[in-house]
Write an enzyme that holds these catalytic residues in place. Structure first.
Site, PDB file in Angstrom:
ATOM      1  N   ASP A   1       0.198  -1.259  -0.251  1.00 31.98           N
ATOM      2  CA  ASP A   1       0.135  -0.130  -0.222  1.00 31.98           C
ATOM      3  C   ASP A   1       0.669   1.539  -0.028  1.00 31.98           C
ATOM      4  O   ASP A   1       0.922   1.872   0.887  1.00 31.98           O
ATOM      5  CB  ASP A   1      -1.322   0.646   0.929  1.00 31.98           C
ATOM      6  CG  ASP A   1      -1.870  -1.030   1.387  1.00 31.98           C
ATOM      7  OD1 ASP A   1      -2.012  -1.845   0.022  1.00 31.98           O
ATOM      8  OD2 ASP A   1      -1.706  -1.795   2.877  1.00 31.98           O
TER       9      ASP A   1
ATOM     10  N   GLU B   1     -11.433   0.781  -3.858  1.00 30.41           N
ATOM     11  CA  GLU B   1     -10.946   1.983  -3.178  1.00 30.41           C
ATOM     12  C   GLU B   1      -9.543   2.237  -2.399  1.00 30.41           C
ATOM     13  O   GLU B   1      -9.242   2.622  -3.745  1.00 30.41           O
ATOM     14  CB  GLU B   1     -10.423   0.232  -1.493  1.00 30.41           C
ATOM     15  CG  GLU B   1      -9.943  -0.872  -2.293  1.00 30.41           C
ATOM     16  CD  GLU B   1      -9.371  -2.380  -1.023  1.00 30.41           C
ATOM     17  OE1 GLU B   1      -9.287  -2.117  -0.538  1.00 30.41           O
ATOM     18  OE2 GLU B   1      -9.483  -3.418  -2.075  1.00 30.41           O
TER      19      GLU B   1
END
Length: 562
Positions: A31, A210
């Protein structure tokens, strides 16, 4: 889906170039959120249940990254005790505005339920190395927050989670404006931040999206989205609008994905963020994995790692410079040799500093250097390998598929409740533990502690932690004195060894399936990578100690795809 988009791959960046080999941050570094401030690029990654929280990196050229600290204040009370495996801090987003570094993130406390039971927080610092402020809670509608600083205003983006019965856990992207007062010195007073105005729904999709990030360019708001979950279907989708609050037009092709071709070396490619060089070139930072083939399918023992791709703009949309949407393992980046390259910082090998990590809380008084014995660490045993609470575990991320780790342990357990040694780790349900401990005299069954006459013997036990329950793979008697432990990892296979009193190495137990220590093994969601480390256990009073020395971790291959 084919591997090419109309048009040809473009040439190299302007000026001198050098080669970046992906992943640029290897091992568990998922991420990624990247920004540039001056001549430096800065990167934040998820830390989940591990400390230090929110590892930070810096680079001059996008190719060579060095540790730049961490957001040590990220967790209120400095404790993630009790969070599930792969819970904790998800997807921090780094930004810079008003002379201040900002990071927003969520702490996820439930997995596998309708509710993620999370909180969203903000920390700030005058420098990426800190000091970072205490966390301030923000109005989080779901995980994966990020900040947009635009025209002197601040906006929080979030995934929206509809946690009602029958609701969708990934139900669109929302935006909320934040009011951030200034101090008398003109510095943002983030302790008094508050949401103002209505929350806007920017985009909803039938498929999962997302990880929202917004980049402003040429009068457009570009919304980058992580699409398809974080497994093999992962990707980066782009939408754009002339208005911040939409409506957003979705690009008809992905910016990045490897889901259509399992032969692409970098799989699970997704969760991206755009960053611009001083000369105006564009790059995408994203996560990816290097899976190994197993009889059960691909498994990623190194977890999700950080990679970079060069991006060009075609008809108002970002596209990979090499054409198509598949991530490249080698990328040309600007050569910044004249800036002096990356400074190397010393002391990183000294525990418990980076690259050492601990579970669910910072290293405490349970790990101490031994007085007058340089390089020797003493661990005080606490809870078991299956505890979500106070484990005495000190570990390092694995960054390559071929590795050897060795350590010497000096421990004298007097009960089966005490043990210490080497561990190969993924989670509380996936590990291999090679520990010095106590057991009954040879030939006698397990019968609890035998108190009379100091009965029993010191042994080395190899335990296999598994979602279906742990089992013992081997038990070997030990002579007196320290014992040297070793693990050899070759792709999906690991072998564990011991040597005592200068004697030869002897393998303990069978070859074991190292691919179980991966994101892709087991019935539940898993998001971290494999670790190797040392640990100590004392289930009675937390007083037993063990000394560890001569730690080495060597990699036998560092080439991509090996």
């Amino acid at each position: 889906m084919s591997g090419l988009v109309s048009g040809r791959p473009v040439g190299p960046p302007k000026g001198p170039v050098r080669r970046a080999v992906n992943p640029v941050v290897r091992g568990f570094a998922p991420d990624p959120s990247a920004i540039r401030v001056g001549d430096w690029y800065y990167l934040a990654t998820s830390s989940f249940e591990w400390f230090p929280t929110i590892p930070l990196y810096r680079s001059r050229d996008l190719a060579d990254w060095e540790p730049a600290g961490s957001v040590g204040t990220a967790v209120p009370g400095r404790s993630l005790l009790g969070v599930p495996d792969s819970g904790g801090i998800w997807a921090p987003a780094l930004s810079h505005a008003d002379g201040v570094f900002w990071v927003v993130y969520s702490i996820v406390r439930s997995l596998g339920t309708r509710h993620f039971d999370l909180e969203t927080y903000l920390c700030t610092a005058p420098d990426v190395g800190g000091p970072w402020s205490e966390p301030v809670r923000l109005p989080g509608h779901g995980f994966d927050p990020s900040l947009l600083h635009h025209d002197g205003r601040h906006y929080l983006l979030n995934l929206q989670n509809d946690s009602r019965v029958g609701g969708r856990r990934f139900d669109g992207i929302v935006l909320t404006e934040l009011e951030v007062p200034l101090t008398g010195g003109g510095v943002p007073d983030t302790a008094r931040v508050r949401a103002v105005g209505p929350t806007s729904l920017l985009l909803q999709r039938d498929n999962l999206v997302e990880g929202p990030k917004i980049t402003v360019k040429d009068g457009w708001f570009y919304l980058l989205l992580a699409e398809g979950g974080t497994g093999v279907e992962h990707g980066v989708l782009v939408a754009r609008s002339r208005s911040l609050t939409g409506p957003y037009e979705v690009d008809d092709v992905p910016l990045l994905t490897s889901r259509d071709d399992p032969a692409v070396p970098l799989q699970k490619a997704g969760h991206g963020e755009l960053v611009r060089t001083p000369s105006g070139e564009w790059y995408l930072t994203h996560l990816a994995s290097r899976p190994l083939e197993t009889p059960s399918g691909p498994r990623s023992t190194l977890g999700r790692e950080t990679a970079v791709q060069r991006v060009v703009w075609v008809d108002g949309w970002p596209r990979l410079a090499q054409g198509g949407w598949h991530p490249a393992t080698e990328v040309e980046v600007p050569d910044v040799t004249e800036l002096g390259g990356v400074e190397q910082r010393g002391g990183l090998e000294i525990a418990p500093a980076w690259p050492w990590s601990t579970l669910r809380e910072p290293a405490g008084d349970w790990v101490q250097p031994v007085p007058d014995q340089p390089g020797v660490l003493r661990l005080r045993g606490r809870q078991s390998a299956e505890s979500l609470w106070q484990q005495s575990l000190l570990a390092q991320r694995l960054t390559e598929h071929h590795a050897e780790v060795e350590v010497t342990v000096d421990a004298e357990p007097t009960t089966f409740t005490q043990s210490a040694g080497l561990v190969l780790w993924y989670s509380t349900t996936s590990y291999y533990q090679l520990h010095v401990t106590w057991t009954e005299p040879e030939g006698e069954p397990q019968a609890g502690q035998q108190w009379a006459g100091n009965q029993g013997r010191r042994v080395l036990v190899l335990t296999h932690g598994h979602p279906d329950g742990a089992r013992v793979l081997d038990t070997v008697a030990l002579v007196d004195g320290p014992v040297r432990l070793r693990a050899q990892i070759d792709d999906v296979t690991a072998r564990l060894w011991s040597a005592s009193d200068g004697g030869p190495w002897a393998q303990i137990g069978p070859d074991v399936d190292f691919s179980e220590l991966s994101d892709d093994f087991g019935p539940r969601l898993r998001f971290t990578g494999a670790f190797v480390g040392i640990s100590a256990v004392d289930l009675v009073d937390g007083a037993f100690t063990a000394d560890f020395s001569d730690w080495t971790l060597r990699y036998r291959s560092t080439m991509p795809g090996d």
